[in-house]
Design an enzyme around this catalytic site. Structure first.
Site, mmCIF file in Angstrom:
data_model
loop_
_atom_site.group_PDB
_atom_site.id
_atom_site.type_symbol
_atom_site.label_atom_id
_atom_site.label_comp_id
_atom_site.label_asym_id
_atom_site.label_seq_id
_atom_site.Cartn_x
_atom_site.Cartn_y
_atom_site.Cartn_z
ATOM 1 N N ARG A 1 37.557 38.024 42.924
ATOM 2 C CA ARG A 1 38.337 38.033 44.157
ATOM 3 C C ARG A 1 38.046 36.736 44.910
ATOM 4 O O ARG A 1 36.902 36.261 44.921
ATOM 5 C CB ARG A 1 37.961 39.219 45.065
ATOM 6 C CG ARG A 1 38.503 40.575 44.619
ATOM 7 C CD ARG A 1 40.028 40.642 44.681
ATOM 8 N NE ARG A 1 40.555 41.934 44.243
ATOM 9 C CZ ARG A 1 40.943 42.212 43.003
ATOM 10 N NH1 ARG A 1 40.879 41.293 42.059
ATOM 11 N NH2 ARG A 1 41.435 43.403 42.713
ATOM 12 N N GLU A 61 44.456 24.921 50.278
ATOM 13 C CA GLU A 61 43.450 23.848 50.141
ATOM 14 C C GLU A 61 43.095 23.630 48.673
ATOM 15 O O GLU A 61 42.940 22.483 48.223
ATOM 16 C CB GLU A 61 42.132 24.205 50.871
ATOM 17 C CG GLU A 61 42.256 24.617 52.327
ATOM 18 C CD GLU A 61 42.765 26.041 52.503
ATOM 19 O OE1 GLU A 61 42.209 26.957 51.864
ATOM 20 O OE2 GLU A 61 43.721 26.251 53.265
ATOM 21 N N HIS A 86 46.407 34.822 39.590
ATOM 22 C CA HIS A 86 45.863 36.185 39.423
ATOM 23 C C HIS A 86 46.288 36.783 38.076
ATOM 24 O O HIS A 86 46.932 37.842 38.008
ATOM 25 C CB HIS A 86 46.304 37.097 40.588
ATOM 26 C CG HIS A 86 45.504 38.366 40.673
ATOM 27 N ND1 HIS A 86 45.830 39.399 41.502
ATOM 28 C CD2 HIS A 86 44.388 38.779 40.013
ATOM 29 C CE1 HIS A 86 44.956 40.393 41.368
ATOM 30 N NE2 HIS A 86 44.073 40.037 40.455
HETATM 31 C C1 MLT Z 1 41.596 44.266 39.019
HETATM 32 O O1 MLT Z 1 41.123 44.501 40.139
HETATM 33 O O2 MLT Z 1 41.157 44.849 38.022
HETATM 34 C C2 MLT Z 1 42.751 43.310 38.881
HETATM 35 O O3 MLT Z 1 42.987 42.680 40.090
HETATM 36 C C3 MLT Z 1 43.933 44.067 38.390
HETATM 37 C C4 MLT Z 1 45.289 43.398 38.571
HETATM 38 O O4 MLT Z 1 45.487 42.232 38.266
HETATM 39 O O5 MLT Z 1 46.203 44.093 39.016
#
Ligand code: MLT
Length: 393
Positions: A230, A259, A275
């Site tokens: 995260r 940034e 992500h």
């Molecule tokens: C997770 O927390 O396992 C991932 O963020 C899952 C996702 O990409 O939805």
């Protein structure tokens, strides 16, 4: 019949499990929500909501404290996408070590050149994209849960030395670790000795800015950091300062910010992905299926596994008439519930009660169908959050 509402793109396999269990999609007042990265607001907690399934590990997009106060069970799917994330960490280490991105971009600039000419150009330019191997280097893994332990196994096969840090490691996770993994006594001790550092902790108050100027001070010179967990675990300004001073040499992350994007565009020592850690077909199916199974079993039987706010609970069906009662974890609740049942001349055939922090759940199998009045009487007891009759199907 229970209803569900889906947010985000959820694999059809998960939705099929709901349908197989007799549930129907219903967007107003659903009993269950199934989601991936949708950020939930208080407004999403309608009165009939009983549980939320997060198809993934992190639950920082769900107001878990509010859910607990309302007696709503929040499930996640630990391990279901672990292999996908692990594979992307390995990719991140390689991208951080060799000129793959730059070399690939260069190769496309040769469009239109004849074979001889482009071969000559490539051979003369490839020195600019030279890298280093991961074999023989030291990888620090912060957090040794499902992903961290899988990564340790793969890195071990790749010939890396591994140092792990996890003050909260579970017995199961410890069993999964290769014997070669060295245990660090502190984060600082790990950071000071590793060429690569991969982060695998949830975003909590206690892990926010885990990597900051304080911790970066001691990191090994030239280290590469990979963060697919995260964004908030790392302080981006401090990372940028560290890159600027040359203290660390690369930052690979799944969580771009303006940034970081500027730095990636200008300097190339930040590698950004949108992500993508869990974005594989296999992981999406695993997460959706696991979340749907857990949600369905809770709605049908009151069973809880992999909840982030409720205790695990399971009770084999003794009768067809099961009450699922959720209450604040206050003294004397079992006695008060049992008194109400006894005063109605009903017999409890089997029951279990589990609590976790401020919340408790009771699964109570009765020998006969309780009347609506008994349910109302139990609902009226102070600290009761919900009472639901759950017939065997
Ligand atoms: C997770 O927390 O396992 C991932 O963020 C899952 C996702 O990409 O939805």
């Amino acid at each position: 019949m229970y209803t569900y509402k889906i947010y985000n793109n959820i694999a059809q396999e998960g939705i099929n499990i709901f349908n197989k269990n007799g549930m129907k999609e219903g967007s107003s007042d659903p009993d269950a929500l199934l989601l991936r990265s949708q950020v939930l607001q208080d407004i999403d907690f309608n009165k009939s909501l009983k549980c939320i399934g997060r198809a993934g590990a992190g639950t920082n997009n769900i107001p878990v404290k509010d859910a607990t106060e309302k007696g709503v069970v929040v499930f996640n799917t630990p391990g279901a996408n672990a292999n996908a994330v692990k594979e992307l960490v390995v990719c991140g280490m390689l991208l951080a070590s060799r000129g793959i991105i730059q070399g690939s971009a260069y190769a496309t600039t040769l469009k239109g050149k004849a074979s001889d000419e482009l071969n000559k150009a490539m051979e003369s330019q490839k020195k600019h994209f030279k890298g280093t191997e991961v074999k023989g280097k030291t990888l620090g893994i912060v957090g040794l849960g499902a992903i961290g332990s899988l990564l340790a196994q793969t890195a071990n096969i790749m010939g890396m030395k591994i140092i792990g840090y996890d003050p909260y490691i579970s017995v199961d996770a410890a069993w999964r670790l290769p014997k070669e993994v060295e245990k660090a006594d502190s984060l600082e001790s790990l950071l000071s000795r590793c060429d690569y550092v991969s982060l695998h902790v949830p975003l909590l108050d206690s892990t926010k800015d885990l990597i900051s100027s304080q911790t970066l001070k001691v990191i090994k010179d030239g280290a590469k950091i990979i963060n697919l967990s995260r964004g908030g675990i790392v302080n981006n300004n401090d990372i940028l300062d560290s890159l600027e001073s040359g203290k660390i040499s690369r930052y690979v992350t799944d969580f771009p910010t303006p940034e970081l994007i500027s730095r990636a565009a200008d300097d190339g020592d930040v590698i950004l992905l949108p992500h993508l850690g869990a974005s594989t077909k296999e992981a999406e199916i695993n997460c959706a299926s696991m979340a749907s199974e857990q949600v369905s079993d809770f709605l049908r039987n009151g069973t809880i596994v992999n909840s982030v706010n409720f205790p695990s609970v399971r009770l084999g069906r003794a009768t067809n008439f099961r009450l699922i009662i959720i209450n604040k974890n206050e003294p004397g609740m079992i006695g008060k519930i049992a008194d109400q049942i006894a005063s109605s001349n009903l017999n409890i055939t089997d029951m279990t009660n589990k609590s976790r922090d401020d919340i408790a759940i009771n699964l109570i199998d009765l020998d006969e169908n309780p009347s609506d009045q008994i349910i109302k009487n139990i609902e009226a007891i102070e600290h009761i959050l919900s009472v639901r009759l759950c017939p065997a199907l």
